[in-house]
Every structure is written in structure tokens, then in C-alpha cells.
Design a protein around this motif. Structure first.
Motif, mmCIF file in Angstrom:
data_model
loop_
_atom_site.group_PDB
_atom_site.id
_atom_site.type_symbol
_atom_site.label_atom_id
_atom_site.label_comp_id
_atom_site.label_asym_id
_atom_site.label_seq_id
_atom_site.Cartn_x
_atom_site.Cartn_y
_atom_site.Cartn_z
ATOM 1 N N ALA A 194 0.851 -1.194 0.000
ATOM 2 C CA ALA A 194 0.000 0.000 0.000
ATOM 3 C C ALA A 194 0.884 1.240 0.000
ATOM 4 O O ALA A 194 2.051 1.197 0.386
ATOM 5 C CB ALA A 194 -0.931 0.006 1.208
ATOM 6 N N THR A 195 0.316 2.344 -0.442
ATOM 7 C CA THR A 195 1.021 3.623 -0.442
ATOM 8 C C THR A 195 0.271 4.608 0.444
ATOM 9 O O THR A 195 -0.954 4.558 0.564
ATOM 10 C CB THR A 195 1.132 4.198 -1.861
ATOM 11 N N GLU A 196 1.040 5.485 1.061
ATOM 12 C CA GLU A 196 0.451 6.471 1.975
ATOM 13 C C GLU A 196 -0.298 7.533 1.179
ATOM 14 O O GLU A 196 0.185 8.036 0.167
ATOM 15 C CB GLU A 196 1.533 7.112 2.826
ATOM 16 N N SER A 197 -1.488 7.866 1.652
ATOM 17 C CA SER A 197 -2.298 8.909 1.027
ATOM 18 C C SER A 197 -2.979 9.703 2.129
ATOM 19 O O SER A 197 -3.986 9.270 2.686
ATOM 20 C CB SER A 197 -3.338 8.294 0.082
ATOM 21 N N GLY A 198 -2.417 10.866 2.448
ATOM 22 C CA GLY A 198 -2.962 11.662 3.550
ATOM 23 C C GLY A 198 -2.746 10.955 4.870
ATOM 24 O O GLY A 198 -1.619 10.603 5.238
ATOM 25 N N ASP A 199 -3.832 10.698 5.591
ATOM 26 C CA ASP A 199 -3.729 10.047 6.892
ATOM 27 C C ASP A 199 -4.098 8.568 6.820
ATOM 28 O O ASP A 199 -4.389 7.948 7.844
ATOM 29 C CB ASP A 199 -4.617 10.761 7.921
ATOM 30 N N THR A 200 -4.097 7.993 5.604
ATOM 31 C CA THR A 200 -4.416 6.574 5.465
ATOM 32 C C THR A 200 -3.490 5.952 4.428
ATOM 33 O O THR A 200 -2.556 6.585 3.945
ATOM 34 C CB THR A 200 -5.893 6.379 5.058
ATOM 35 N N PHE A 201 -3.734 4.686 4.093
ATOM 36 C CA PHE A 201 -2.939 3.986 3.100
ATOM 37 C C PHE A 201 -3.872 3.352 2.067
ATOM 38 O O PHE A 201 -4.947 2.871 2.403
ATOM 39 C CB PHE A 201 -2.083 2.903 3.762
ATOM 40 N N VAL A 202 -3.429 3.369 0.825
ATOM 41 C CA VAL A 202 -4.242 2.855 -0.276
ATOM 42 C C VAL A 202 -3.562 1.621 -0.849
ATOM 43 O O VAL A 202 -2.399 1.683 -1.271
ATOM 44 C CB VAL A 202 -4.409 3.916 -1.377
ATOM 45 N N PRO A 203 -4.247 0.465 -0.872
ATOM 46 C CA PRO A 203 -3.636 -0.748 -1.432
ATOM 47 C C PRO A 203 -3.293 -0.575 -2.909
ATOM 48 O O PRO A 203 -4.019 0.068 -3.665
ATOM 49 C CB PRO A 203 -4.719 -1.809 -1.243
ATOM 50 N N GLU A 204 -2.178 -1.164 -3.302
ATOM 51 C CA GLU A 204 -1.809 -1.202 -4.711
ATOM 52 C C GLU A 204 -2.576 -2.343 -5.386
ATOM 53 O O GLU A 204 -2.497 -3.485 -4.949
ATOM 54 C CB GLU A 204 -0.307 -1.442 -4.854
ATOM 55 N N ILE A 205 -3.321 -2.026 -6.428
ATOM 56 C CA ILE A 205 -4.102 -3.038 -7.135
ATOM 57 C C ILE A 205 -3.205 -3.726 -8.153
ATOM 58 O O ILE A 205 -2.776 -3.119 -9.134
ATOM 59 C CB ILE A 205 -5.335 -2.416 -7.830
ATOM 60 N N LYS A 206 -2.895 -4.997 -7.898
ATOM 61 C CA LYS A 206 -2.005 -5.737 -8.797
ATOM 62 C C LYS A 206 -2.710 -6.173 -10.072
ATOM 63 O O LYS A 206 -2.080 -6.318 -11.118
ATOM 64 C CB LYS A 206 -1.429 -6.969 -8.082
ATOM 65 N N ALA A 207 -4.013 -6.409 -9.990
ATOM 66 C CA ALA A 207 -4.753 -6.833 -11.176
ATOM 67 C C ALA A 207 -6.240 -6.589 -10.963
ATOM 68 O O ALA A 207 -6.731 -6.616 -9.834
ATOM 69 C CB ALA A 207 -4.516 -8.309 -11.482
ATOM 70 N N ARG A 208 -6.933 -6.346 -12.063
ATOM 71 C CA ARG A 208 -8.406 -6.273 -12.061
ATOM 72 C C ARG A 208 -8.885 -7.495 -12.846
ATOM 73 O O ARG A 208 -8.606 -7.639 -14.027
ATOM 74 C CB ARG A 208 -8.884 -4.977 -12.690
ATOM 75 N N VAL A 209 -9.585 -8.376 -12.123
ATOM 76 C CA VAL A 209 -9.946 -9.680 -12.684
ATOM 77 C C VAL A 209 -11.459 -9.731 -12.926
ATOM 78 O O VAL A 209 -12.238 -9.467 -12.007
ATOM 79 C CB VAL A 209 -9.531 -10.811 -11.733
ATOM 80 N N THR A 210 -11.852 -10.076 -14.131
ATOM 81 C CA THR A 210 -13.264 -10.202 -14.479
ATOM 82 C C THR A 210 -13.581 -11.669 -14.781
ATOM 83 O O THR A 210 -12.944 -12.272 -15.655
ATOM 84 C CB THR A 210 -13.618 -9.327 -15.684
#
Length: 218
Positions: A194-210
């Protein structure tokens, strides 16, 4: 009478190139103020049925989406219908882990360490009473554990209401894990990337699976 040196009767053409350059410089400057050209996130890889994804802690094959009908336990009950997402999962860590549950809210996903925690977002969303119910298929029944080095079938299940049409397809935003020290904890363990964004962390999306849902709406 002699013309002044350098004089000309031809009209001068407007200088266009410097003006264009000025526009480009201004645009680049605005982009830099808004966070820089390199800060625009790329779309994650698009995967489908049968794809295999290296999630760090887990290796996952996206088997299928399907509608399953479970016969009623007695004549007084009704058959139940479910949308099931099926995965083949290998725990690549050294310890047995719980199967887990998808996060209730995407903004809480970065705290998770289990396999199902990696499903940051599942679309379409189902109402809370529909699930999800998550379990591994083991000899003799269901399990809630993933043992190291063992390929295990995992099912994420949602119950359909009577008369409810199942979706044609399901889409998952899937995160990954790395063995690293925490942000405030020097000890190393498996953590969601995850990467820091403001006062929280955002997961890195490795793939979008349909996954198309077999037996879903036409």
C-alpha cells in the motif's frame, strides 16, 4: 533616396512556435503543481478466467464464477441459490493462515493479511445479508485455513434472493503482499502492499480480474 538598411515592404509573419512553447510550459507547470506527470496511476493489468496471479504471499488461479443451487435439507425448506467465485490458492508463506474475509470497506483493506483481504473491491456489490461466505474445500468438508505449500480451492459465495437474477460477470480489484517491516513496526512480516495517502494507506491493485458467471444473466 536610399532605403534604410534592413527595410522591407513584405509584411512580417506571426511567430507561432514560441507561443506554442509557452502553452506547453504552462501546461507542464500546472501538471507539476497538481502532483507531477509521474503521479498519474496506471490502470492495473486486466485478467480473466484461468489467469494466475503472483500475490507475493499467495499464488492464485482464478478458476471461474458460477451459479450453484444447493438442494433444500428437507421438504419444508427451499433450494438455495448462490453466486460462487472459485480460486485455486497456494500459500507461499511458512505459516498456516486463515482464509479470511473481503474487507467491508475498501479504505480498510490495507490492514488485512489474509487471502480474502486482498479482494479490495468486488463488483457488483451484494447486500450485507447475502454474504460473502468464504471457505476452503478440504477432505471431509469445509475449512477456514490455508496450509503452506498446499494448493487449496477457495470459494467466495453470495446468496441470491428468491427470484433475483445473478450478475453476468463479477470483477475483483486484487491486491498483493510483501514480506517487510511495518510503517511503525520494525519487525518483518507479510503485509499488504500500500502507499500512503494523507492520513491513510491505499492498497496497490495488482490486477483487475473479471470472471463471467456461468448461469448468470444473459
Amino acid at each position: 533616396m536610399t532605403e534604410p538598411s534592413g527595410g522591407s515592404s513584405k509584411p512580417r509573419r506571426p511567430v507561432v512556435v514560441p507561443a506554442l512553447a509557452l502553452v506547453l510550459i504552462t501546461a507542464v507547470g500546472i501538471a507539476a503543481l497538481l502532483g507531477g506527470l509521474n503521479e498519474v496511476p496506471d490502470d492495473p493489468p486486466q485478467l480473466g478466467k484461468g489467469a494466475v496471479l503472483d500475490q507475493g504471499r499467495y499464488s492464485t488461479r482464478f478458476v471461474e464464477g458460477r451459479v450453484r443451487v444447493v438442494p433444500a435439507a428437507s421438504r419444508f425448506d427451499e433450494d438455495k441459490r448462490f453466486v460462487e467465485l472459485v480460486f485455486d490458492v497456494t500459500n507461499r508463506g511458512d505459516d498456516t493462515t486463515p482464509v479470511g474475509m473481503p474487507p467491508g470497506k475498501p479504505e480498510h483493506a490495507y490492514l488485512g493479511t489474509t487471502f480474502a483481504d486482498s479482494f479490495v473491491k468486488i463488483t457488483p456489490a451484494f447486500p450485507q445479508e447475502a454474504g460473502p461466505f468464504v471457505f476452503a474445500v478440504a477432505k471431509g468438508g469445509e475449512s477456514r485455513q490455508l496450509h503452506p505449500g498446499v494448493k487449496t480451492t477457495v470459494i467466495v459465495r453470495y446468496e441470491l434472493k428468491e427470484g433475483q437474477r445473478p450478475p453476468e460477470k463479477m470483477t475483483l480489484d486484487v491486491a498483493g503482499f510483501e514480506f517487510t517491516a511495518g510503517f511503525n513496526d520494525p519487525s518483518e512480516s507479510w503485509r499488504m502492499i500500500a502507499t500512503e495517502s494523507g492520513d491513510t494507506f491505499v492498497p496497490e491493485i495488482k490486477a483487475r480480474v473479471t470472471l463471467p458467471v456461468q448461469g448468470g444473466a444473459a
